[in-house]
Design a protein around this motif. Structure first.
Motif, PDB file in Angstrom:
ATOM      1  N   PRO A  27     128.804  15.608 -13.543  1.00  0.00           N
ATOM      2  CA  PRO A  27     128.288  16.970 -13.742  1.00  0.00           C
ATOM      3  C   PRO A  27     126.819  17.123 -13.361  1.00  0.00           C
ATOM      4  O   PRO A  27     126.317  18.239 -13.265  1.00  0.00           O
ATOM      5  N   HIS A  28     126.136  15.995 -13.142  1.00  0.00           N
ATOM      6  CA  HIS A  28     124.701  16.024 -12.880  1.00  0.00           C
ATOM      7  C   HIS A  28     124.367  15.669 -11.432  1.00  0.00           C
ATOM      8  O   HIS A  28     123.212  15.384 -11.110  1.00  0.00           O
ATOM      9  N   GLU A  29     125.406  15.665 -10.591  1.00  0.00           N
ATOM     10  CA  GLU A  29     125.232  15.407  -9.158  1.00  0.00           C
ATOM     11  C   GLU A  29     124.495  14.095  -8.900  1.00  0.00           C
ATOM     12  O   GLU A  29     123.644  14.007  -8.019  1.00  0.00           O
ATOM     13  N   SER A  30     124.854  13.079  -9.649  1.00  0.00           N
ATOM     14  CA  SER A  30     124.175  11.800  -9.486  1.00  0.00           C
ATOM     15  C   SER A  30     125.187  10.666  -9.603  1.00  0.00           C
ATOM     16  O   SER A  30     126.378  10.892  -9.795  1.00  0.00           O
ATOM     17  N   SER A  31     124.677   9.441  -9.509  1.00  0.00           N
ATOM     18  CA  SER A  31     125.530   8.257  -9.471  1.00  0.00           C
ATOM     19  C   SER A  31     124.790   7.062 -10.018  1.00  0.00           C
ATOM     20  O   SER A  31     123.551   7.013  -9.993  1.00  0.00           O
ATOM     21  N   VAL A  32     125.537   6.074 -10.496  1.00  0.00           N
ATOM     22  CA  VAL A  32     124.912   4.832 -10.940  1.00  0.00           C
ATOM     23  C   VAL A  32     124.298   4.079  -9.761  1.00  0.00           C
ATOM     24  O   VAL A  32     123.488   3.177  -9.948  1.00  0.00           O
ATOM     25  N   PHE A  33     124.670   4.443  -8.520  1.00  0.00           N
ATOM     26  CA  PHE A  33     124.082   3.838  -7.332  1.00  0.00           C
ATOM     27  C   PHE A  33     122.750   4.479  -6.942  1.00  0.00           C
ATOM     28  O   PHE A  33     122.053   3.985  -6.076  1.00  0.00           O
ATOM     29  N   SER A  34     122.405   5.593  -7.556  1.00  0.00           N
ATOM     30  CA  SER A  34     121.220   6.344  -7.170  1.00  0.00           C
ATOM     31  C   SER A  34     119.942   5.613  -7.562  1.00  0.00           C
ATOM     32  O   SER A  34     119.855   5.001  -8.631  1.00  0.00           O
ATOM     33  N   ASP A  35     118.917   5.713  -6.696  1.00  0.00           N
ATOM     34  CA  ASP A  35     117.612   5.140  -7.024  1.00  0.00           C
ATOM     35  C   ASP A  35     116.975   5.858  -8.207  1.00  0.00           C
ATOM     36  O   ASP A  35     116.089   5.306  -8.859  1.00  0.00           O
ATOM     37  N   VAL A  82     113.529  11.878  -9.657  1.00  0.00           N
ATOM     38  CA  VAL A  82     114.922  11.799  -9.270  1.00  0.00           C
ATOM     39  C   VAL A  82     115.310  13.022  -8.459  1.00  0.00           C
ATOM     40  O   VAL A  82     114.814  14.126  -8.674  1.00  0.00           O
ATOM     41  N   ARG A  83     116.186  12.844  -7.496  1.00  0.00           N
ATOM     42  CA  ARG A  83     116.686  13.925  -6.664  1.00  0.00           C
ATOM     43  C   ARG A  83     118.217  13.854  -6.649  1.00  0.00           C
ATOM     44  O   ARG A  83     118.778  12.802  -6.922  1.00  0.00           O
ATOM     45  N   PRO A  84     118.889  14.974  -6.344  1.00  0.00           N
ATOM     46  CA  PRO A  84     120.347  14.903  -6.209  1.00  0.00           C
ATOM     47  C   PRO A  84     120.748  13.806  -5.239  1.00  0.00           C
ATOM     48  O   PRO A  84     120.044  13.529  -4.258  1.00  0.00           O
ATOM     49  N   PHE A  85     121.893  13.176  -5.509  1.00  0.00           N
ATOM     50  CA  PHE A  85     122.289  11.966  -4.784  1.00  0.00           C
ATOM     51  C   PHE A  85     122.400  12.205  -3.284  1.00  0.00           C
ATOM     52  O   PHE A  85     122.087  11.315  -2.490  1.00  0.00           O
ATOM     53  N   TYR A 104     144.012   4.768 -13.267  1.00  0.00           N
ATOM     54  CA  TYR A 104     142.918   4.745 -14.240  1.00  0.00           C
ATOM     55  C   TYR A 104     142.348   6.158 -14.345  1.00  0.00           C
ATOM     56  O   TYR A 104     141.737   6.661 -13.410  1.00  0.00           O
ATOM     57  N   VAL A 105     142.567   6.793 -15.485  1.00  0.00           N
ATOM     58  CA  VAL A 105     142.143   8.175 -15.720  1.00  0.00           C
ATOM     59  C   VAL A 105     140.885   8.161 -16.582  1.00  0.00           C
ATOM     60  O   VAL A 105     140.878   7.584 -17.675  1.00  0.00           O
ATOM     61  N   HIS A 106     139.800   8.794 -16.087  1.00  0.00           N
ATOM     62  CA  HIS A 106     138.509   8.782 -16.772  1.00  0.00           C
ATOM     63  C   HIS A 106     138.166  10.178 -17.306  1.00  0.00           C
ATOM     64  O   HIS A 106     138.512  11.184 -16.694  1.00  0.00           O
ATOM     65  N   GLU A 107     137.416  10.186 -18.389  1.00  0.00           N
ATOM     66  CA  GLU A 107     136.878  11.437 -18.921  1.00  0.00           C
ATOM     67  C   GLU A 107     135.608  11.129 -19.709  1.00  0.00           C
ATOM     68  O   GLU A 107     135.550  10.146 -20.449  1.00  0.00           O
ATOM     69  N   SER A 108     134.577  11.955 -19.537  1.00  0.00           N
ATOM     70  CA  SER A 108     133.331  11.785 -20.276  1.00  0.00           C
ATOM     71  C   SER A 108     133.105  12.999 -21.176  1.00  0.00           C
ATOM     72  O   SER A 108     132.811  14.082 -20.693  1.00  0.00           O
ATOM     73  N   PRO A 109     133.209  12.826 -22.505  1.00  0.00           N
ATOM     74  CA  PRO A 109     133.029  13.966 -23.407  1.00  0.00           C
ATOM     75  C   PRO A 109     131.583  14.288 -23.719  1.00  0.00           C
ATOM     76  O   PRO A 109     131.281  15.381 -24.215  1.00  0.00           O
ATOM     77  N   LEU A 122     132.944  10.227  -4.176  1.00  0.00           N
ATOM     78  CA  LEU A 122     131.745  10.024  -3.373  1.00  0.00           C
ATOM     79  C   LEU A 122     130.595  10.941  -3.764  1.00  0.00           C
ATOM     80  O   LEU A 122     129.607  11.054  -3.043  1.00  0.00           O
ATOM     81  N   TRP A 123     130.718  11.620  -4.915  1.00  0.00           N
ATOM     82  CA  TRP A 123     129.628  12.442  -5.461  1.00  0.00           C
ATOM     83  C   TRP A 123     129.126  13.500  -4.471  1.00  0.00           C
ATOM     84  O   TRP A 123     127.924  13.733  -4.352  1.00  0.00           O
ATOM     85  N   ARG A 124     130.040  14.138  -3.750  1.00  0.00           N
ATOM     86  CA  ARG A 124     129.617  15.081  -2.723  1.00  0.00           C
ATOM     87  C   ARG A 124     129.127  16.407  -3.282  1.00  0.00           C
ATOM     88  O   ARG A 124     128.376  17.115  -2.644  1.00  0.00           O
ATOM     89  N   LYS A 125     129.592  16.755  -4.456  1.00  0.00           N
ATOM     90  CA  LYS A 125     129.164  18.007  -5.063  1.00  0.00           C
ATOM     91  C   LYS A 125     129.367  17.928  -6.557  1.00  0.00           C
ATOM     92  O   LYS A 125     130.024  17.011  -7.077  1.00  0.00           O
ATOM     93  N   LYS A 126     128.787  18.884  -7.245  1.00  0.00           N
ATOM     94  CA  LYS A 126     128.864  18.891  -8.705  1.00  0.00           C
ATOM     95  C   LYS A 126     130.305  19.094  -9.143  1.00  0.00           C
ATOM     96  O   LYS A 126     130.980  20.018  -8.721  1.00  0.00           O
ATOM     97  N   ARG A 127     130.790  18.209 -10.021  1.00  0.00           N
ATOM     98  CA  ARG A 127     132.168  18.272 -10.471  1.00  0.00           C
ATOM     99  C   ARG A 127     132.242  18.084 -11.984  1.00  0.00           C
ATOM    100  O   ARG A 127     131.255  17.754 -12.637  1.00  0.00           O
ATOM    101  N   SER A 128     133.424  18.260 -12.517  1.00  0.00           N
ATOM    102  CA  SER A 128     133.650  18.042 -13.941  1.00  0.00           C
ATOM    103  C   SER A 128     133.623  16.544 -14.240  1.00  0.00           C
ATOM    104  O   SER A 128     133.843  15.723 -13.346  1.00  0.00           O
ATOM    105  N   PRO A 129     133.357  16.156 -15.489  1.00  0.00           N
ATOM    106  CA  PRO A 129     133.278  14.731 -15.838  1.00  0.00           C
ATOM    107  C   PRO A 129     134.655  14.095 -16.007  1.00  0.00           C
ATOM    108  O   PRO A 129     134.994  13.545 -17.056  1.00  0.00           O
ATOM    109  N   ARG A 130     135.463  14.156 -14.947  1.00  0.00           N
ATOM    110  CA  ARG A 130     136.811  13.590 -14.970  1.00  0.00           C
ATOM    111  C   ARG A 130     137.151  13.047 -13.581  1.00  0.00           C
ATOM    112  O   ARG A 130     136.707  13.591 -12.570  1.00  0.00           O
ATOM    113  N   GLN A 131     137.950  12.002 -13.550  1.00  0.00           N
ATOM    114  CA  GLN A 131     138.460  11.511 -12.278  1.00  0.00           C
ATOM    115  C   GLN A 131     139.652  10.597 -12.542  1.00  0.00           C
ATOM    116  O   GLN A 131     139.844  10.105 -13.657  1.00  0.00           O
TER     117      GLN A 131
END
Length: 296
Positions: A217-225, A291-294, A250-255, A172-181
């Motif tokens: 890592p950028h505190e944003s989302s594809v749903f963001s305006d 743009v603003r944080p999500f 489904y394990v994701h990682e963004s290098p 839910l993009w609540r805080k800055k996290r690593s690029p993994r889920q």
């Protein structure tokens, strides 16, 4: 697709992937009624694979597909799938597919099929995560009430896929996290049997949530305006069969993210730890002005 009639299944997705044959090498697919302004990328990938599968000799199964998204799909009109039979060798078959709307390609894909063979075996180990039964779906709905409107709308509408994130705060993009889920995924309803539908289902779900990982890592989302997000290309390698009625991890990682694009890799495991597929995707994550944080 499986020879089973999708109309006899409870799976909404099975109906969506049951293409109409128009002519030799030519098929037509529909899009579900939705509030989205463009066709979901995973739908076009899966329907393109179904079209290709219907032109391949029996006993050959897809082992990889590689596609490019050319234009946004229009949900209000059908999609025509044109298949080109590039090669049928002794072990492999190759197909090219063009998904067309309004006279223009919206997606192009190459797919390779192989007879079943034995050989060397090794695979990555599945991460140690809680099983899906410990991740109650209702918690997502409750927490989504405090999420931005696009998130709430997404979770409240009917979907052919059920998701259970291992880390809800991450999802839910609540805080800055690593690029993994990691996310448990399964289809709703009773799916048809057969390897053809199995791989089409996996192709559909493989486009879900993957691009999101590039923005964590950028505190944003594809749903963001503030973000213009879209899949640019998509590749899937199919390793092993699996039980389509059970959950998949489904394990994701963004290098990397650079040049208004984000790259993400995915690994898909069966519940027993079998690595069934690998995925790669690059997507547009263009930063709009102001743009603003999500969650600001």
């Amino acid at each position: 697709m499986s020879q089973a009639n999708p109309a006899q299944s409870d799976s909404v997705l099975a109906d969506l992937l049951d293409l109409e044959r128009l002519e030799e090498n030519l098929y037509r697919g529909q899009s579900p009624v939705t509030t989205w302004q463009r066709v979901f990328g995973g739908q076009v990938v899966a329907q393109s694979l179904v079209a290709a599968q219907r032109t391949v000799p029996p006993g050959r199964f897809v082992h990889s597909l590689h596609g490019y998204f050319m234009r946004p799909g229009d949900t209000k009109v059908p999609i025509v799938f044109q298949v080109e039979r590039l090669r049928d060798g002794r072990s492999f078959s190759t197909r090219n597919v063009r998904a067309i709307q309004h006279g223009e390609p919206i997606f192009i894909m190459a797919a390779s099929f192989q007879i079943e063979e034995e050989g060397f075996e090794h695979q990555d180990v599945m991460p140690d995560v809680p099983p899906p039964e410990e991740l109650v779906a209702s918690d997502i709905m409750n927490d989504a009430e405090h999420a931005p409107a696009p998130i709430r709308n997404y979770w409240k509408r009917e979907r052919p896929i059920e998701l259970r994130p291992v880390d809800l705060d991450q999802f839910l993009w609540r805080k800055k996290r690593s690029p993994r889920q990691s996310i448990w995924i399964r289809g709703n309803g009773v799916p048809p049997k057969g390897r053809a539908y199995q791989t089409a289902f996996l192709s559909y779900m493989s486009d879900m949530t993957l691009l999101d990982t590039t923005l964590y890592p950028h505190e944003s989302s594809v749903f963001s305006d503030g973000i213009q997000g879209a899949s640019l290309d998509h590749a899937v390698w199919f390793h092993r069969p699996f039980d389509i009625s059970d959950w998949l991890l489904y394990v994701h990682e963004s290098p990397s993210a650079n040049g208004a694009r984000g790259l993400a890799y995915g690994k898909i495991f069966a519940r027993d730890g079998t690595l069934v597929a690998s995925v790669a995707q690059e997507g547009l994550i263009r930063l709009n002005e102001n743009v603003r944080p999500f969650y600001e």
